[in-house]
Design a protein around this motif. Structure first.
Motif, PDB file in Angstrom:
ATOM      1  N   TYR A 173      -8.685  -2.454  -0.906  1.00 18.30           N
ATOM      2  CA  TYR A 173      -8.577  -1.908   0.450  1.00 18.30           C
ATOM      3  C   TYR A 173      -7.494  -2.677   1.206  1.00 18.30           C
ATOM      4  CZ  TYR A 173      -9.851  -0.063   5.016  1.00 18.30           C
ATOM      5  OH  TYR A 173      -9.812   0.564   6.240  1.00 18.30           O
TER       6      TYR A 173
ATOM      7  N   VAL B 146      -8.711   3.258   0.325  1.00 17.55           N
ATOM      8  CA  VAL B 146      -8.406   2.752  -1.008  1.00 17.55           C
ATOM      9  C   VAL B 146      -8.908   3.778  -2.021  1.00 17.55           C
ATOM     10  CG1 VAL B 146     -10.552   1.385  -1.093  1.00 17.55           C
ATOM     11  CG2 VAL B 146      -8.642   0.818  -2.615  1.00 17.55           C
TER      12      VAL B 146
ATOM     13  N   ALA C 298       0.864  -1.187   0.000  1.00 18.17           N
ATOM     14  CA  ALA C 298       0.000   0.000   0.000  1.00 18.17           C
ATOM     15  C   ALA C 298       0.894   1.228   0.000  1.00 18.17           C
ATOM     16  CB  ALA C 298      -0.911   0.008   1.219  1.00 18.17           C
TER      17      ALA C 298
ATOM     18  N   GLY D 239      -4.309   0.771  -2.276  1.00 18.70           N
ATOM     19  CA  GLY D 239      -4.552   1.087  -0.879  1.00 18.70           C
ATOM     20  C   GLY D 239      -3.598   2.145  -0.357  1.00 18.70           C
TER      21      GLY D 239
END
Length: 403
Positions: free
Chosen positions: A73, A294, A46, A311
């Motif tokens: 996410y 996200v 992420a 994310g």
């Protein structure tokens, strides 16, 4: 612009010997690479934002979704495992988030919370009375004060029997642990849901004058929400309503015990306590690796293109130690003029619903401790205090004190 370097692990550990500070790597990233990639425990990655301005931009942009069911996410390592059923309104986006949050907003408005101050003071005084009777003994401040105050208050507000507090505290501890296996976390979540399902069923037959009772009478019986949604409200408010504040109380008390000058100034000038609470919230930022979002569209942040489906983790502790906003940010200053600009409660539409309640509880407890226990001090060296490095919410597992 995108980054080609391999993601480093998400920084979670505080610097050695400095348990009050965020992970040292966050400060380095904030200066050198404020938008970077990090790897998550499940092997995914992420974006990590570490600068105050970027974090406010992300949290204030509704194109960054809080919905855990949206593809991409960054769920790995988050409270509650992978099960997203009945996830509560904080894991939803507008219009559902707006509709559900509005149902309980009035319960936590400043005026209503301020009306609770005498009751919060009464609870605090009774617990301090019990502590005073143990003068000369070591007392665990977490067990005797920091945890009971918010637990009693949120139980009262929700209509949850306080005799059951050991149940939800045990289950919350499992849900917030970063080290328990997913299966154990899922089992705890199922047990909590079963408990709350039975609680809501009992309240449907006999609603009380409390938040859950009012939700049942005003929203469930009119068909606006379901039984399961009332239970989801209960889970969210129960966990968020005691765990976060309890850990802030413990950290705040420990900080002031180690800063005699600040503690004495607050004793001499109690009017400063409100501002001191804001500074303590800035200084500690107990949410260590979040919140998370996200992207639902391609969005550029500080020259970095974050694509739809990617994310983002926003490092709130890093934002609250950003020197471009808070001068001498690594120093506690109980008279800091802009401490209230912290993002400890988040920012944007998902800003913490219960922040007014948390503030009053912190003000009451800290003020009472300073007044009634002027010689309060840790009963063990700092290195012997068990800090919650294994939990999603930072604090102390226990805090032995004497006076």
């Amino acid at each position: 612009m995108t980054l080609s370097t391999a993601p480093a692990p998400l920084p979670v550990e505080p610097p050695s010997g400095c348990p009050f500070d965020p992970p040292a790597a966050l400060g380095t990233l904030r200066t050198e690479q404020p938008i970077s990639k990090v790897s998550l425990p499940d092997g995914s990655w992420a974006w990590l934002a570490t600068r105050y301005a970027d974090i406010r931009a992300i949290l204030g942009d509704t194109r960054f979704s809080s919905d855990t069911t949206v593809h991409g996410y960054p769920l790995s390592g988050m409270t509650g495992g992978t099960n997203t059923d009945n996830r509560g309104f904080i894991r939803r986006d507008p219009p559902e988030h707006t509709r559900l949050r509005r149902m309980v907003t009035r319960e936590f408005m400043v005026k209503r919370v301020e009306a609770l101050r005498p009751e919060i003071q009464r609870i605090t005084d009774e617990l301090c009375d019990a502590m005073e009777r143990r003068a000369g003994q070591d007392v665990d401040l977490v067990e005797e004060l920091a945890l009971p105050v918010p637990s009693l208050v949120i139980s009262l507000l929700l209509g949850v029997p306080y005799d059951d507090h050991d149940i939800f505290q045990r289950l919350t501890g499992t849900l917030l642990s970063r080290t328990v296996p997913d299966g154990e976390r899922e089992a705890a979540l199922l047990e909590l849901r079963d408990y709350l399902d039975r609680l809501v069923t009992a309240k449907e037959a006999d609603p009380g004058d409390d938040i859950l009772g009012r939700l049942i009478v005003e929203q469930q019986r009119t068909g606006e929400i379901t039984h399961d949604e009332v239970a989801a409200f209960a889970a969210l408010l129960l966990i968020a309503g005691h765990e976060t504040t309890a850990n802030m109380i413990g950290l705040s008390a420990l900080t002031l015990m180690r800063d005699a000058e600040s503690a004495e100034r607050l004793r001499q000038e109690p009017a400063l306590i409100r501002g001191a609470v804001e500074e303590l919230l800035r200084f500690h930022s107990i949410i260590r690796n979040g919140p998370r979002r996200v992207a639902t569209a391609d969005i550029e942040i500080d020259g970095h293109l974050i694509r739809a489906g990617e994310g983002v983790v926003v490092a709130v502790p890093s934002a609250n130690r950003d020197e471009s906003v808070f001068a001498d940010a690594d120093r506690l200053d109980v008279c800091r003029p802009n401490a209230q600009h912290h993002v400890a409660f988040g920012y944007g539409i998902h800003q913490c619903l219960g922040q007014a309640l948390a503030r009053v509880e912190l003000q009451v407890v800290i003020g009472t401790l300073l007044r009634r226990f002027p010689t309060l001090r840790p009963a063990v060296p700092l290195e012997k205090i068990p800090f919650r490095t294994d939990m999603s919410i930072y604090g102390c597992h226990a805090l032995p004190v004497t006076w």
